[in-house]
Design a protein around this motif. Sequence first.
Motif, PDB file in Angstrom:
ATOM      1  N   PHE A 148       0.834  -1.204   0.000  1.00  0.00           N
ATOM      2  CA  PHE A 148       0.000   0.000   0.000  1.00  0.00           C
ATOM      3  C   PHE A 148       0.871   1.258   0.000  1.00  0.00           C
ATOM      4  O   PHE A 148       0.576   2.228  -0.696  1.00  0.00           O
ATOM      5  CB  PHE A 148      -0.934   0.019   1.217  1.00  0.00           C
ATOM      6  CG  PHE A 148      -2.167  -0.809   1.021  1.00  0.00           C
ATOM      7  CD1 PHE A 148      -3.078  -0.485   0.026  1.00  0.00           C
ATOM      8  CD2 PHE A 148      -2.415  -1.920   1.813  1.00  0.00           C
ATOM      9  CE1 PHE A 148      -4.220  -1.244  -0.177  1.00  0.00           C
ATOM     10  CE2 PHE A 148      -3.557  -2.690   1.621  1.00  0.00           C
ATOM     11  CZ  PHE A 148      -4.460  -2.352   0.624  1.00  0.00           C
ATOM     12  N   LEU A 149       1.939   1.244   0.804  1.00  0.00           N
ATOM     13  CA  LEU A 149       2.826   2.410   0.829  1.00  0.00           C
ATOM     14  C   LEU A 149       3.484   2.618  -0.534  1.00  0.00           C
ATOM     15  O   LEU A 149       3.674   3.736  -0.986  1.00  0.00           O
ATOM     16  CB  LEU A 149       3.911   2.241   1.893  1.00  0.00           C
ATOM     17  CG  LEU A 149       3.489   2.416   3.341  1.00  0.00           C
ATOM     18  CD1 LEU A 149       4.705   2.354   4.244  1.00  0.00           C
ATOM     19  CD2 LEU A 149       2.751   3.733   3.551  1.00  0.00           C
ATOM     20  N   ARG A 150       3.835   1.533  -1.172  1.00  0.00           N
ATOM     21  CA  ARG A 150       4.521   1.612  -2.454  1.00  0.00           C
ATOM     22  C   ARG A 150       3.585   2.109  -3.564  1.00  0.00           C
ATOM     23  O   ARG A 150       4.043   2.710  -4.535  1.00  0.00           O
ATOM     24  CB  ARG A 150       5.082   0.212  -2.804  1.00  0.00           C
ATOM     25  CG  ARG A 150       5.694   0.060  -4.180  1.00  0.00           C
ATOM     26  CD  ARG A 150       7.019   0.781  -4.312  1.00  0.00           C
ATOM     27  NE  ARG A 150       7.504   0.741  -5.693  1.00  0.00           N
ATOM     28  CZ  ARG A 150       8.027   1.781  -6.333  1.00  0.00           C
ATOM     29  NH1 ARG A 150       8.151   2.945  -5.731  1.00  0.00           N
ATOM     30  NH2 ARG A 150       8.445   1.655  -7.570  1.00  0.00           N
ATOM     31  N   THR A 193       5.984  -6.341  -9.147  1.00  0.00           N
ATOM     32  CA  THR A 193       5.640  -7.494  -8.313  1.00  0.00           C
ATOM     33  C   THR A 193       6.400  -7.354  -7.003  1.00  0.00           C
ATOM     34  O   THR A 193       7.587  -7.052  -7.004  1.00  0.00           O
ATOM     35  CB  THR A 193       6.042  -8.802  -9.024  1.00  0.00           C
ATOM     36  OG1 THR A 193       5.338  -8.864 -10.264  1.00  0.00           O
ATOM     37  CG2 THR A 193       5.678 -10.014  -8.189  1.00  0.00           C
ATOM     38  N   MET A 194       5.697  -7.535  -5.885  1.00  0.00           N
ATOM     39  CA  MET A 194       6.357  -7.447  -4.576  1.00  0.00           C
ATOM     40  C   MET A 194       6.134  -8.756  -3.829  1.00  0.00           C
ATOM     41  O   MET A 194       5.053  -9.330  -3.892  1.00  0.00           O
ATOM     42  CB  MET A 194       5.747  -6.318  -3.734  1.00  0.00           C
ATOM     43  CG  MET A 194       6.101  -4.932  -4.216  1.00  0.00           C
ATOM     44  SD  MET A 194       5.238  -3.665  -3.244  1.00  0.00           S
ATOM     45  CE  MET A 194       6.150  -3.712  -1.693  1.00  0.00           C
ATOM     46  N   ARG A 195       7.156  -9.164  -3.107  1.00  0.00           N
ATOM     47  CA  ARG A 195       7.007 -10.361  -2.282  1.00  0.00           C
ATOM     48  C   ARG A 195       6.750  -9.908  -0.845  1.00  0.00           C
ATOM     49  O   ARG A 195       7.495  -9.085  -0.324  1.00  0.00           O
ATOM     50  CB  ARG A 195       8.287 -11.182  -2.367  1.00  0.00           C
ATOM     51  CG  ARG A 195       8.119 -12.545  -1.792  1.00  0.00           C
ATOM     52  CD  ARG A 195       9.232 -13.484  -2.243  1.00  0.00           C
ATOM     53  NE  ARG A 195       8.846 -14.836  -1.910  1.00  0.00           N
ATOM     54  CZ  ARG A 195       8.062 -15.587  -2.667  1.00  0.00           C
ATOM     55  NH1 ARG A 195       7.627 -15.129  -3.818  1.00  0.00           N
ATOM     56  NH2 ARG A 195       7.724 -16.799  -2.286  1.00  0.00           N
ATOM     57  N   ASP A 196       5.702 -10.414  -0.229  1.00  0.00           N
ATOM     58  CA  ASP A 196       5.371  -9.989   1.134  1.00  0.00           C
ATOM     59  C   ASP A 196       5.436 -11.201   2.063  1.00  0.00           C
ATOM     60  O   ASP A 196       4.547 -12.064   2.046  1.00  0.00           O
ATOM     61  CB  ASP A 196       3.964  -9.384   1.144  1.00  0.00           C
ATOM     62  CG  ASP A 196       3.590  -8.820   2.505  1.00  0.00           C
ATOM     63  OD1 ASP A 196       4.279  -9.167   3.495  1.00  0.00           O
ATOM     64  OD2 ASP A 196       2.624  -8.048   2.590  1.00  0.00           O
ATOM     65  N   ARG A 242      -2.972   2.674 -16.269  1.00  0.00           N
ATOM     66  CA  ARG A 242      -3.094   1.810 -15.091  1.00  0.00           C
ATOM     67  C   ARG A 242      -1.747   1.561 -14.411  1.00  0.00           C
ATOM     68  O   ARG A 242      -0.718   1.455 -15.078  1.00  0.00           O
ATOM     69  CB  ARG A 242      -3.687   0.467 -15.542  1.00  0.00           C
ATOM     70  CG  ARG A 242      -3.847  -0.552 -14.435  1.00  0.00           C
ATOM     71  CD  ARG A 242      -4.726  -1.696 -14.867  1.00  0.00           C
ATOM     72  NE  ARG A 242      -3.985  -2.735 -15.570  1.00  0.00           N
ATOM     73  CZ  ARG A 242      -4.512  -3.899 -15.940  1.00  0.00           C
ATOM     74  NH1 ARG A 242      -5.779  -4.178 -15.686  1.00  0.00           N
ATOM     75  NH2 ARG A 242      -3.779  -4.796 -16.568  1.00  0.00           N
ATOM     76  N   THR A 243      -1.791   1.456 -13.095  1.00  0.00           N
ATOM     77  CA  THR A 243      -0.637   1.008 -12.300  1.00  0.00           C
ATOM     78  C   THR A 243      -1.075  -0.270 -11.599  1.00  0.00           C
ATOM     79  O   THR A 243      -2.210  -0.363 -11.117  1.00  0.00           O
ATOM     80  CB  THR A 243      -0.261   2.063 -11.242  1.00  0.00           C
ATOM     81  OG1 THR A 243       0.044   3.277 -11.925  1.00  0.00           O
ATOM     82  CG2 THR A 243       0.935   1.626 -10.427  1.00  0.00           C
ATOM     83  N   LEU A 244      -0.162  -1.237 -11.538  1.00  0.00           N
ATOM     84  CA  LEU A 244      -0.541  -2.530 -10.974  1.00  0.00           C
ATOM     85  C   LEU A 244       0.574  -3.042 -10.072  1.00  0.00           C
ATOM     86  O   LEU A 244       1.739  -3.049 -10.466  1.00  0.00           O
ATOM     87  CB  LEU A 244      -0.777  -3.505 -12.134  1.00  0.00           C
ATOM     88  CG  LEU A 244      -0.813  -4.995 -11.803  1.00  0.00           C
ATOM     89  CD1 LEU A 244      -2.004  -5.319 -10.922  1.00  0.00           C
ATOM     90  CD2 LEU A 244      -0.888  -5.810 -13.099  1.00  0.00           C
ATOM     91  N   ILE A 245       0.201  -3.427  -8.857  1.00  0.00           N
ATOM     92  CA  ILE A 245       1.151  -4.143  -7.994  1.00  0.00           C
ATOM     93  C   ILE A 245       0.579  -5.534  -7.726  1.00  0.00           C
ATOM     94  O   ILE A 245      -0.582  -5.670  -7.309  1.00  0.00           O
ATOM     95  CB  ILE A 245       1.424  -3.396  -6.675  1.00  0.00           C
ATOM     96  CG1 ILE A 245       2.254  -2.131  -6.956  1.00  0.00           C
ATOM     97  CG2 ILE A 245       2.184  -4.296  -5.687  1.00  0.00           C
ATOM     98  CD1 ILE A 245       2.675  -1.370  -5.714  1.00  0.00           C
ATOM     99  N   ILE A 246       1.396  -6.526  -8.016  1.00  0.00           N
ATOM    100  CA  ILE A 246       1.011  -7.901  -7.706  1.00  0.00           C
ATOM    101  C   ILE A 246       1.777  -8.289  -6.441  1.00  0.00           C
ATOM    102  O   ILE A 246       3.009  -8.224  -6.418  1.00  0.00           O
ATOM    103  CB  ILE A 246       1.387  -8.853  -8.863  1.00  0.00           C
ATOM    104  CG1 ILE A 246       0.670  -8.404 -10.150  1.00  0.00           C
ATOM    105  CG2 ILE A 246       1.048 -10.300  -8.525  1.00  0.00           C
ATOM    106  CD1 ILE A 246       1.174  -9.092 -11.406  1.00  0.00           C
TER     107      ILE A 246
END
Lengths: 424, 449
Positions: A148-150, A240-243, A412-416
Amino acid sequence: MALQIPRIAFSDHTLENGLRVILHENTRTPLAHLSIHYGIGSSYETAGLSGFAHLFEHMMFQGSENVRKNEHGQHIDRAGGRWNASTNKDRTNYFETVPAHFLDLALWLEADRMRSLSITEENFENQRQTVIEEKKQSYDNRPYGLAFLRFDQLAYSNWAYAHSIIGEVDDLRKATLSDALAFHKQYYGPGNAVLVLAGDIAEAEALKRVQTYFSAIPDRTSVQRPDLAEPQQGEEKIETMRDPLAILPALIIGYHMPPLGTPEHYALSLAALILSDGDSSRLYQRLVYENNWSTGLFAGPNQYRGPQLFRIWIEVQQGISPQLLLDAIDEELERIRQDGVSERELEKAQNQVAHRFVGRLARVSQVGEMLAQYTSYYGDPDKVNSELENYLSVTREDIQECVRSFLKNRNRTLIIVEPRGEER
Amino acid sequence: MKNPPAPGLVRNVTFPEIPAAQLDNGLTVLCVEDHHLPRTSVIVSLPIGRAHDPDDLRGVTQVMGEMLKEGTESRTSREIAEDLDHLAIDFGCEVSMEQTILSVTQLHPNLEEGLELLSDLMLRPAFPDEELTKVKVRWHGHLVAQRSDPNFLASERLSLYWYEGHPYSKVSTPIEHLSNMTPERLRERHTDCFAPQSASILFAGPISLGESVRLSQRFFSNWTGEAGIDNGLPDVTTRRERSVHLVHRPDSTQTRLLIGLTACSRLDQAYTQFKLANQIFGGGASSRYFLNLREDKGYTYGAYSSLKAYRQAGLLAAGASVRTDVTSDAIKETFAEMEGMCSGPPEEQELSRCKAEINGAFVRGLESPSSIGSLELTRRILGLPYDFYRSYIPAIEAVTPDQVSALSKRLFVPDEAAIVAVGDAAQISNALEEFGPLAVYDQNGKSVG
């Protein structure tokens, strides 16, 4: 549907020092709500001092000339009231809801900290630590928090909205007590504030009370609203972010769209309800109900005063490919681009807006906050009375046109977000 | 002005009289008439909750509630969703430990449509097999996802330990119980729970009792059946020894602490005294716990305690999300504040502030007719005296410093506290071992040491 929605009556005053005062009398319950909105949010910050507007909000509880650290809350608690504050990208608000006979106390407390700030290095350090822990609790230690911050950082090119409200820890560590004192002088004066009193107040007498406490406060503010202009996005942005804290994958999607209060905002807000609000909505039916690809989703404008994002948040079921959901969303948006929405869907969305609007009128605190926000953002409290009509006058064509113009992949911006891997 | 201004003239506020009537089938009808806004809530309350779920079906009442809107004798899931959403009728089913609340809230002109839907959902659910399969997949996703939330993990662990073997420990649904939830067992559950004699229906909005009764008769007079379960619960064995529990959540950047102590039941004569003791200790941002852990030490964003009282037992839980490296210090400071509560009566000024906080929150609740209604329904479920809320403020005002002091000596005993910590075991196990032998669990609740 025969529905009489009461108009929100108010009187509008400006003191000589520039303080805008809005009064709304409602004597149903012996409560008074005081709200001050200062025209300062994280979008006003300068690079290197991200997070300062919010950190400063904490400092407003650390003491003023006649009120020591933490006494603000204690005074209100002793009166049986409720108090708090919040910072967003566009403004900072402080509020107290008190039994009506304690109205003077609330005014005195707010006036004291608008006029003066009495804080120490020790208090500043303490609140710096508190805010760093707040960041951990709200973002770092929460699944999807860092994504969310990113998100705004990736979506917005203009730093004003791109950087987060909570700020970077390095910047928080750099902030000094003298920054705080200068900040108070620059932003926290009557000329940059809107004060609302709502509830069991006698308007004429209440105005006199406001004058008693606030009219002698000189205005020393010098505020320039930030340039929020956002260049047109050229192509889709994907990350893509790994959480490691997340168990399920998730998608965060945002499409650039016009500011709060524009015709496009109303049309796209209704589009969001048609897409994601209630079990009958299009995305819920397809992604959650029919296929069980998602455990939950939400769509809607991000409620910024300036250029907004139409955000979609989707939690993805275990074992389901995020691409499947992205394709389905594209198809659903394409259906609206091609065929529009039905008359019944529009009516449904408008009924939902009307119901929620009436629901917000139940508490004087909510009415007070609405008046404060419209005055702070647009200089016009009466906008609250045309708000519902703005939604009810949206047509099917408006929605189709806005979906075509804004909800497209180039925009569009997309974070997976990928969850953690093996169980440890 | 140096000193705070004096208050003006007090305008007192009282909890309203709530008129009641009864239908021939035993259903109690209540009304909070308020013409301020064109919006009406209808709330049905049943004296059954999570505590009454069968042992192999934890969470079944909630799943049954969810299934009500997935099909009735005359409507499909899709039609129900369409009918509710089209008129913006908010339907809800909330299952708490000892109560189930079903409600519809709508703009007043849509009240009859809302009631028709509520009665259809409550009285004629179909529990279609294929819909149940879908609901179970969705629930599975929620049950998996909630295990990443440190607050959930902490309160689940505390309840499982505190009420071990007792129905009050049923705060979460084990994933394997989902497979026991068949249409037959949901139907059985529905028959057991939904009985008009033990239910109340409350209308809150611009409506009279007479009209509420007329509408209730129209939509609910054919509601029949008798409750098939006894909602009595076994006695609770009180925990009175120190224990330390660690839920290992890899990569945590904070420690979520929750420290439990034996308090009182919701029906205890001394409940108001416990409420004040909690308020002094950690009920708000002016309370001792918050001022110490946040405003003095900067360990956390917030430190609070709350009283979780059920019909037969209750606990006081104090907690904060703290910096990992101060896990031990934060527990010690929690204990120091507990000891402080035992060292003498509170100052009159502190006690009166806490009374004002509790009474102020109560008065703010009276602004909305539906929150007045919810208080009244809970009072009836618990069997509290008729004038409980009318005498609420005087009862809080009557508590003395000596009463708080005497009670604190029984309540705030660090040696009897259960310490739950959720965090990364590699970072915090050593710190926790200082306080006693450690029971370690993984995020799925499995004991791992």
